[in-house]
Design an enzyme around this catalytic site. Sequence first.
Site, PDB file in Angstrom:
ATOM      1  N   ASP A  15       0.831  -1.206   0.000  1.00 59.34           N
ATOM      2  CA  ASP A  15       0.000   0.000   0.000  1.00 59.34           C
ATOM      3  C   ASP A  15       0.868   1.260   0.000  1.00 59.34           C
ATOM      4  O   ASP A  15       1.973   1.251   0.542  1.00 59.34           O
ATOM      5  CB  ASP A  15      -0.888  -0.034   1.257  1.00 59.34           C
ATOM      6  N   ARG A  28      -0.271   8.777 -10.461  1.00 56.75           N
ATOM      7  CA  ARG A  28      -0.356   7.613  -9.574  1.00 56.75           C
ATOM      8  C   ARG A  28       0.263   6.362 -10.197  1.00 56.75           C
ATOM      9  O   ARG A  28       0.874   5.551  -9.505  1.00 56.75           O
ATOM     10  CB  ARG A  28      -1.830   7.322  -9.237  1.00 56.75           C
ATOM     11  N   ASN A  63     -10.529  -2.835  -6.645  1.00 56.98           N
ATOM     12  CA  ASN A  63      -9.707  -1.858  -7.369  1.00 56.98           C
ATOM     13  C   ASN A  63     -10.286  -1.448  -8.729  1.00 56.98           C
ATOM     14  O   ASN A  63      -9.871  -0.447  -9.312  1.00 56.98           O
ATOM     15  CB  ASN A  63      -8.272  -2.364  -7.559  1.00 56.98           C
TER      16      ASN A  63
HETATM   17  C1  FPP Z   1      -2.023   0.164  -3.260  1.00 58.61           C
HETATM   18  O1  FPP Z   1      -1.514   1.486  -3.275  1.00 58.61           O
HETATM   19  C2  FPP Z   1      -1.470  -0.569  -4.375  1.00 58.61           C
HETATM   20  C3  FPP Z   1      -2.184  -1.123  -5.396  1.00 58.61           C
HETATM   21  C4  FPP Z   1      -3.648  -1.046  -5.481  1.00 58.61           C
HETATM   22  C5  FPP Z   1      -1.533  -1.804  -6.517  1.00 58.61           C
HETATM   23  C6  FPP Z   1      -0.281  -2.563  -6.189  1.00 58.61           C
HETATM   24  C7  FPP Z   1       0.449  -2.776  -7.441  1.00 58.61           C
HETATM   25  C8  FPP Z   1       1.803  -2.806  -7.597  1.00 58.61           C
HETATM   26  C9  FPP Z   1       2.775  -2.693  -6.509  1.00 58.61           C
HETATM   27  C10 FPP Z   1       2.408  -2.906  -8.925  1.00 58.61           C
HETATM   28  C11 FPP Z   1       2.123  -4.131  -9.683  1.00 58.61           C
HETATM   29  C12 FPP Z   1       2.213  -5.406  -8.975  1.00 58.61           C
HETATM   30  C13 FPP Z   1       3.019  -6.425  -9.327  1.00 58.61           C
HETATM   31  C14 FPP Z   1       2.870  -7.770  -8.707  1.00 58.61           C
HETATM   32  C15 FPP Z   1       4.056  -6.251 -10.341  1.00 58.61           C
HETATM   33  P1  FPP Z   1      -2.539   2.692  -3.388  1.00 58.61           P
HETATM   34  O2  FPP Z   1      -2.689   3.031  -4.820  1.00 58.61           O
HETATM   35  O3  FPP Z   1      -3.815   2.356  -2.700  1.00 58.61           O
HETATM   36  O4  FPP Z   1      -1.774   3.814  -2.648  1.00 58.61           O
HETATM   37  P2  FPP Z   1      -2.428   5.023  -1.828  1.00 58.61           P
HETATM   38  O5  FPP Z   1      -3.196   4.412  -0.697  1.00 58.61           O
HETATM   39  O6  FPP Z   1      -1.242   5.807  -1.372  1.00 58.61           O
HETATM   40  O7  FPP Z   1      -3.302   5.777  -2.777  1.00 58.61           O
END
Ligand code: FPP
Length: 240
Positions: A15, A28, A63
């Site tokens: 996260d 983002r 998501n």
């Molecule tokens: C949460 O951060 C993260 C995600 C919803 C996506 C995670 C994806 C990756 C790390 C990249 C791709 C994955 C792989 C396996 C290559 P957020 O967007 O909710 O962050 P925030 O809370 O700060 O907005």
Amino acid sequence: MATKEVPKHIGIIMDGNGRWAKKRLLPRVLGHRQGAIALDNLLNAAKGLGVEHITVYAFSTENWKRTEDEVKGIMGILRDYINKYFREYADSDFRVDSIGDLSALSEDLQRDIANLKEVSKNKTGIHLTIAMNYGGRDEIKRAVQKIAEDVKNNKINTEDITEGLISDYLDSAGTPDPELIIRTSGELRTSNFLMWQSAYSEYYITDKLWPDFTIDDFKEAISVYQNRDRRFGGRNEAKQ
Ligand code: FPP
């Protein structure tokens, strides 16, 4: 007594990619891209620590509510990541797997994931499971549907339904439950991650944003875990 064993299975809720990007006035999607780099660095550095399975939460069933641009961006990163692992599989010792309902993903991504699973299935290094279009409740719902179907078709009896059998109908069948779940960016939620499997998992929460998470943070999480009391609902002999 504190357990001193390295967890065999660690789940990670990656996260904070969005906040990492926002702090730098970047889109983002670049935060997610940096998140994928952080994951790659971590997996390579984690070899030899004794951790056998790592499950990462890449895209949840919730998501899809994000903007079309962000969803497309994450899917593109996943595709690049899967392709990179496919290109490198001959020289790599990762076994790559997935959990989640892949049927909602594009056909080419589904095919690439299936190919990568197939070519890496006999690898003996870290078993990496990527949770894609994954939700713990959705996984349990699909398992219940399959169990009901098998009862209806007389493949199993109602009395055969044990906790072990339910585990065997989940996407994660065959992988032990995670002893430790790491969540970055300070949020105190489970967010539908490994709902069934995490019944006795220890949680390690850090304020670090996922793209900033390093192997040292990973080792720190393991060390904190090793000093926790794990009682599984029982009593701690040493403290009686
Ligand atoms: C949460 O951060 C993260 C995600 C919803 C996506 C995670 C994806 C990756 C790390 C990249 C791709 C994955 C792989 C396996 C290559 P957020 O967007 O909710 O962050 P925030 O809370 O700060 O907005």
